[in-house]
Design an enzyme around this catalytic site. Structure first.
Site, PDB file in Angstrom:
ATOM      1  N   SER A   9      57.231  -8.815  10.777  1.00  8.08           N
ATOM      2  CA  SER A   9      57.117 -10.518  11.662  1.00  8.08           C
ATOM      3  C   SER A   9      56.693 -11.077  12.688  1.00  8.08           C
ATOM      4  CB  SER A   9      58.759 -10.920  11.215  1.00  8.08           C
ATOM      5  OG  SER A   9      58.583 -12.692  12.153  1.00  8.08           O
ATOM      6  N   HIS A  34      54.360 -10.401   8.005  1.00  6.52           N
ATOM      7  CA  HIS A  34      55.383 -11.710   7.776  1.00  6.52           C
ATOM      8  C   HIS A  34      54.900 -12.762   8.496  1.00  6.52           C
ATOM      9  CE1 HIS A  34      58.992 -13.194   6.052  1.00  6.52           C
ATOM     10  NE2 HIS A  34      58.979 -13.630   7.100  1.00  6.52           N
ATOM     11  N   ASP A  36      55.588 -16.002   9.300  1.00  8.41           N
ATOM     12  CA  ASP A  36      57.211 -17.334   9.468  1.00  8.41           C
ATOM     13  C   ASP A  36      56.516 -18.939   9.925  1.00  8.41           C
ATOM     14  OD1 ASP A  36      58.925 -14.633  10.265  1.00  8.41           O
ATOM     15  OD2 ASP A  36      58.672 -16.242   8.647  1.00  8.41           O
ATOM     16  N   MET A  38      56.271 -22.692  10.297  1.00  5.80           N
ATOM     17  CA  MET A  38      57.519 -23.174  10.352  1.00  5.80           C
ATOM     18  C   MET A  38      57.064 -25.093  10.990  1.00  5.80           C
ATOM     19  SD  MET A  38      60.245 -20.844  12.459  1.00  5.80           S
ATOM     20  CE  MET A  38      60.736 -19.363  12.027  1.00  5.80           C
ATOM     21  N   HIS A  67      55.384 -16.873   4.440  1.00  4.53           N
ATOM     22  CA  HIS A  67      57.574 -17.331   4.400  1.00  4.53           C
ATOM     23  C   HIS A  67      56.994 -18.767   5.142  1.00  4.53           C
ATOM     24  CE1 HIS A  67      61.677 -17.499   5.554  1.00  4.53           C
ATOM     25  NE2 HIS A  67      61.316 -18.008   4.266  1.00  4.53           N
ATOM     26  N   MET A  69      58.313 -22.464   5.589  1.00  3.32           N
ATOM     27  CA  MET A  69      59.832 -22.568   6.056  1.00  3.32           C
ATOM     28  C   MET A  69      59.019 -24.457   6.078  1.00  3.32           C
ATOM     29  SD  MET A  69      61.178 -19.880   8.092  1.00  3.32           S
ATOM     30  CE  MET A  69      59.931 -18.920   8.414  1.00  3.32           C
ATOM     31  N   MET A 138      67.430 -14.858   2.335  1.00  3.63           N
ATOM     32  CA  MET A 138      67.531 -14.692   4.517  1.00  3.63           C
ATOM     33  C   MET A 138      68.574 -13.965   4.507  1.00  3.63           C
ATOM     34  SD  MET A 138      64.847 -16.043   5.076  1.00  3.63           S
ATOM     35  CE  MET A 138      65.291 -16.414   6.648  1.00  3.63           C
ATOM     36  N   ASP A 176      65.173 -11.173   5.220  1.00  6.75           N
ATOM     37  CA  ASP A 176      64.609 -10.817   6.558  1.00  6.75           C
ATOM     38  C   ASP A 176      65.036 -12.037   6.837  1.00  6.75           C
ATOM     39  OD1 ASP A 176      62.282 -13.872   7.063  1.00  6.75           O
ATOM     40  OD2 ASP A 176      63.075 -12.602   7.816  1.00  6.75           O
TER      41      ASP A 176
HETATM   42  C1  DX5 Z   1      63.963 -16.863  10.956  1.00  5.47           C
HETATM   43  C2  DX5 Z   1      62.461 -15.898   9.758  1.00  5.47           C
HETATM   44  C3  DX5 Z   1      62.462 -13.838  10.009  1.00  5.47           C
HETATM   45  C4  DX5 Z   1      62.540 -14.032  11.821  1.00  5.47           C
HETATM   46  C5  DX5 Z   1      62.581 -11.862  11.046  1.00  5.47           C
HETATM   47  O1  DX5 Z   1      63.661 -17.704  10.308  1.00  5.47           O
HETATM   48  O2  DX5 Z   1      61.927 -16.278   8.378  1.00  5.47           O
HETATM   49  O3  DX5 Z   1      60.865 -13.777   9.326  1.00  5.47           O
HETATM   50  O4  DX5 Z   1      61.335 -13.899  12.136  1.00  5.47           O
HETATM   51  O5  DX5 Z   1      63.242 -11.687  12.820  1.00  5.47           O
HETATM   52  P1  DX5 Z   1      63.942 -11.124  12.982  1.00  5.47           P
HETATM   53  O6  DX5 Z   1      63.370  -9.533  12.362  1.00  5.47           O
HETATM   54  O7  DX5 Z   1      63.859 -11.555  15.185  1.00  5.47           O
HETATM   55  O8  DX5 Z   1      65.409 -11.615  12.320  1.00  5.47           O
HETATM   56 ZN    ZN Z   2      60.620 -15.417   8.059  1.00  5.17          ZN
END
Ligand code: DX5
Ligand code: ZN
Length: 219
Positions: A9, A34, A36, A38, A67, A69, A138, A176
């Protein structure tokens, strides 16, 4: 048994060097990246949008495991597809018609993932398993890296793994959140075949990302 793949990520990467960080991850043996996304609404954090993803596309040829979100998510699917996403993963709670959003991603010829938060039940996606390429379980409440792994979600991984075997479905099971060198073994045993990790990959062993990716892959 599916090959274990690692999807680092970039939420834990140096955001001022994202292009070089992605190159570094590919050279270190990452199977995909990955990303993320948001929106500060579906989750209490705000990261990157389609223009940044588009700018990052030229730094690596490996899959962008995006991903989303964000909610509502449907109207943004095409933007992330055009920006270079290869896998587009959405949360069922972020669309008012999951089937329509899944079909939209498939129409765009992208791999479709559906993600379940720790408190979200399998029922939300159980009728769609034959249509999707990936289920993202998750193991933290989404929004931030560096959180503690929630082992109770492994139950969902086990159930999905059994369904996949019984019904001969082919979806990947990705996990994840809070993945480290200990719980990665539990996740693989439960049936996950793609591990997402940010903190463990970027921060362990003095940031030796190649070593950390290899350690996560080993059973
Ligand atoms: C959280 C993300 C994850 C996160 C994982 O909302 O979807 O992908 O970045 O990071 P670690 O491995 O540090 O939990
Ligand atoms: Zn993620």
């Amino acid at each position: 048994m599916k090959k274990i793949q690692i999807s680092p990520s970039i939420l834990s990467a140096d955001f001022s060097q994202l292009g070089n960080e992605i190159k570094r991850l590919e050279e270190a043996g990452a199977d995909m990246i990955h990303v993320d996304v948001m929106d500060g609404h579906f989750v209490p954090n705000l990261t990157i949008g389609p223009p940044v993803l588009k700018a990052l596309r030229k730094y690596s040829s490996i899959m962008f495991d995006v991903h989303l979100m964000i909610s509502p998510v449907h109207q943004f699917i095409e933007d992330y597809s055009n920006a270079g996403a290869d896998i587009i993963t959405i949360h069922p709670e972020a669309t008012n018609d999951l089937k329509k959003s899944i079909l939209k991603i498939k129409e765009l010829k992208k791999r479709v993932g559906v993600s379940l938060n720790p408190d979200s039940k399998l029922d939300l996606i159980i009728n769609h398993l034959s249509e999707i390429d990936l289920v993202l379980i998750m193991s933290v409440n989404p929004g931030f890296g560096g959180q503690k792994f929630m082992p109770e979600v492994l139950e969902k991984v086990k159930i999905l793994n059994n369904i996949q075997k019984d019904k001969k479905f082919n979806f990947d099971i990705e996990i994840d959140g809070g993945i480290n060198f200990e719980n990665s073994k539990l996740a693989i045993e439960a049936g996950a075949n793609i591990l997402v990790s940010g903190t463990t990959i970027f921060k362990s062993n003095n940031g030796d990302i190649k070593k950390n990716i290899e350690l996560l892959k080993s059973k």
